[in-house]
Design an enzyme around this catalytic site. Structure first.
Site, PDB file in Angstrom:
ATOM      1  CG  ASP A  45       6.661   8.255  -0.980  1.00  0.00           C
ATOM      2  OD1 ASP A  45       6.359   8.707   0.087  1.00  0.00           O
ATOM      3  OD2 ASP A  45       7.362   7.219  -1.133  1.00  0.00           O
ATOM      4  NE  ARG A  81      -0.698   1.919  -4.964  1.00  0.00           N
ATOM      5  CZ  ARG A  81       0.059   0.633  -5.273  1.00  0.00           C
ATOM      6  NH1 ARG A  81      -0.131  -0.263  -4.402  1.00  0.00           N
ATOM      7  NH2 ARG A  81       0.395   0.628  -6.577  1.00  0.00           N
ATOM      8  CG  ASP A  97       0.679   2.718 -10.006  1.00  0.00           C
ATOM      9  OD1 ASP A  97       0.299   2.906  -8.852  1.00  0.00           O
ATOM     10  OD2 ASP A  97       1.400   1.679 -10.180  1.00  0.00           O
ATOM     11  NE  ARG A 131       5.255  -2.845 -16.644  1.00  0.00           N
ATOM     12  CZ  ARG A 131       4.969  -2.823 -15.385  1.00  0.00           C
ATOM     13  NH1 ARG A 131       4.605  -1.606 -14.695  1.00  0.00           N
ATOM     14  NH2 ARG A 131       5.022  -3.883 -14.276  1.00  0.00           N
ATOM     15  CD  GLU A 182       2.657  -2.907  -2.740  1.00  0.00           C
ATOM     16  OE1 GLU A 182       2.458  -2.241  -3.822  1.00  0.00           O
ATOM     17  OE2 GLU A 182       3.792  -3.294  -2.774  1.00  0.00           O
ATOM     18  CG  ASP A 183       0.090  -4.608  -5.860  1.00  0.00           C
ATOM     19  OD1 ASP A 183       0.930  -5.310  -5.224  1.00  0.00           O
ATOM     20  OD2 ASP A 183       0.234  -4.132  -7.066  1.00  0.00           O
ATOM     21  NE  ARG A 211       9.671   5.317 -14.508  1.00  0.00           N
ATOM     22  CZ  ARG A 211       9.933   6.264 -13.637  1.00  0.00           C
ATOM     23  NH1 ARG A 211       8.701   6.391 -12.749  1.00  0.00           N
ATOM     24  NH2 ARG A 211      10.961   7.192 -13.600  1.00  0.00           N
ATOM     25  CG  HIS A 216       8.237  -1.092 -14.146  1.00  0.00           C
ATOM     26  ND1 HIS A 216       7.541   0.219 -14.348  1.00  0.00           N
ATOM     27  CD2 HIS A 216       9.206  -1.170 -15.285  1.00  0.00           C
ATOM     28  CE1 HIS A 216       7.576   0.571 -15.861  1.00  0.00           C
ATOM     29  NE2 HIS A 216       8.529  -0.216 -16.219  1.00  0.00           N
TER      30      HIS A 216
END
Length: 401
Positions: A45, A81, A97, A131, A182-183, A211, A216
């Site tokens: 992207d 996606r 991801d 995480r 959105e997910d 990360r 994120h």
């Protein structure tokens, strides 16, 4: 020569994903499902850090078919996606991801579970690497369940196995107008439409990687985007589920996960203008979807904060948030011979505040932590009902005599 349809299309949306992408791709290559049963559609992207080149090198090297799409930056994960989903040909699709990685047997186990049960969605156990992932849904493997009978509503990330024919039949795509959440919208719709969901809890399928640069998507963006996300998810739930207990059980999630944090410790740092704006944004959502059924599913401190937002009392909310931030343990007041536990958060039975006692009444799961609490047992409820019936019968006998 006819090429066999792959079992799984792994869709990878990648933006500035180096060096994490290297381990991500290695985990795909290491899958026990076998390269002939997997295809990869990877969408760069608009990266400038070598992500696109890494994807092309992977495509040229590995045995499995890999399609690499390079496009200008779309601004979020939905666009890549959707592009990947549009090019997928597998029986199933898995959204991976670029920061994360798969367990070696993940795709083999998830495909087998979906095939065995005929389910449209499979959740594979997630573990965090620097995480904290959701945990409440991994208690045991469930061959077939649904969003009302389990805790899957608390994992709405896109990293699931979806039956592709199911997604295409319903025209499902990620909402590119949302910059966060959105997910959650996509996955909740899938749960609500699915002919069964499976939960694979006895093998780690997915490693959610933190990360070191903190980049994120879920941690970025204006607070207004959170309200957009909450609104979209609440509206979706309302579209599929009529008012009542089942709707309340799902509304619990956007209230607690998306809306409530806006009225947590970060609220103390907000300017007066931002505080007012948050109350304004919350008002239509609360008027439409905040019910007693939702309130009773919250812990006392959560319920108290949402009550004050609903009553539009920011001046009372601040001391409550300060109390919560300090991680103080609210005193417990046991009444009715220990059958009710009230937690003494700020303004409890303060006449000037006018907050009803029921706001402070601990739900069973919270009340159990306090010595002296006597849980209402079904047997005792039955005995009381029998005693009432006997009293009524005796009274009728006296009248008849």
């Amino acid at each position: 020569m006819t090429v066999a349809q792959p079992d799984v299309t792994v869709v990878i949306g990648a933006y500035e994903a180096m060096p994490y992408l290297v381990e991500c791709l290695a985990s795909v290559e290491a899958q026990t499902l076998g390269p002939g049963r997997i295809e990869v559609v990877a969408v760069d992207d608009g990266s400038t850090d070598g992500t696109g080149e890494c994807l092309e090198e992977f495509a040229a090297r590995v045995a499995m078919p890999v399609t690499v799409v390079r496009q200008d930056n779309s601004g979020g994960p939905s666009g890549p996606r959707n592009v990947g989903l549009g090019k997928a040909s597998g029986r199933y699709v898995f959204f991976l991801d670029a920061d994360d990685r798969l367990g070696p047997e993940a795709l083999e186990r998830m495909v087998a579970m979906a095939d065995r049960n005929g389910t449209d969605v499979v959740l594979g156990r997630v573990e965090g690497v620097n995480r904290k992932p959701p945990r409440s849904m991994w208690g045991r493997t469930l061959e077939r369940t649904d969003v009302f009978s389990s805790n899957i509503k608390f994992t709405l990330s896109a990293q699931k196995l979806f039956r592709r024919e199911f997604l295409e039949r319903h025209g499902m795509r990620f909402d590119e107008s949302l910059w966060t959440g959105e997910d959650a919208l996509f996955t909740m719709e899938a749960y609500l439409r699915a002919d069964g969901v499976s939960v694979l809890a006895d093998y780690t399928c997915y490693y959610l990687v933190g990360r070191s640069d903190g980049k994120h998507v879920t941690k970025s963006g204006s607070y207004t985007l959170r309200f957009d996300s909450a609104r979209a998810l609440m509206n979706l739930i309302a579209e599929f589920v009529p008012p009542g207990e089942r709707r309340d059980s799902l509304m619990h999630r956007p209230f607690v996960v998306t809306l409530l944090p806006q009225f947590g410790p970060k609220f103390l740092k907000d300017s007066e203008a931002v505080r007012r704006h948050k109350f304004e944004l919350a008002k239509p959502l609360i008027e439409e979807y905040w019910t007693e059924g939702v309130a009773q599913r919250l812990r006392v401190d959560e319920r108290l904060r949402m009550h004050l937002v609903a009553e539009e009392k920011p001046e009372l909310l601040v001391p409550v948030v300060e109390f919560v931030k300090a991680k103080k343990q609210a005193a417990a007041l046991l009444e009715k011979k220990g059958r009710e536990v009230y937690l003494v958060y700020p303004y409890f039975r303060d006449a000037s505040a006018g907050i009803p006692d029921r706001v402070y009444l601990a739900p069973v799961r919270e009340a159990r932590a306090f010595p002296g609490y006597r849980e209402h047992a079904p047997a005792s409820v039955l005995r009381r009902a029998v005693r009432r019936a006997r009293r009524v019968l005796r009274a009728r006998a006296v009248v008849a005599a």
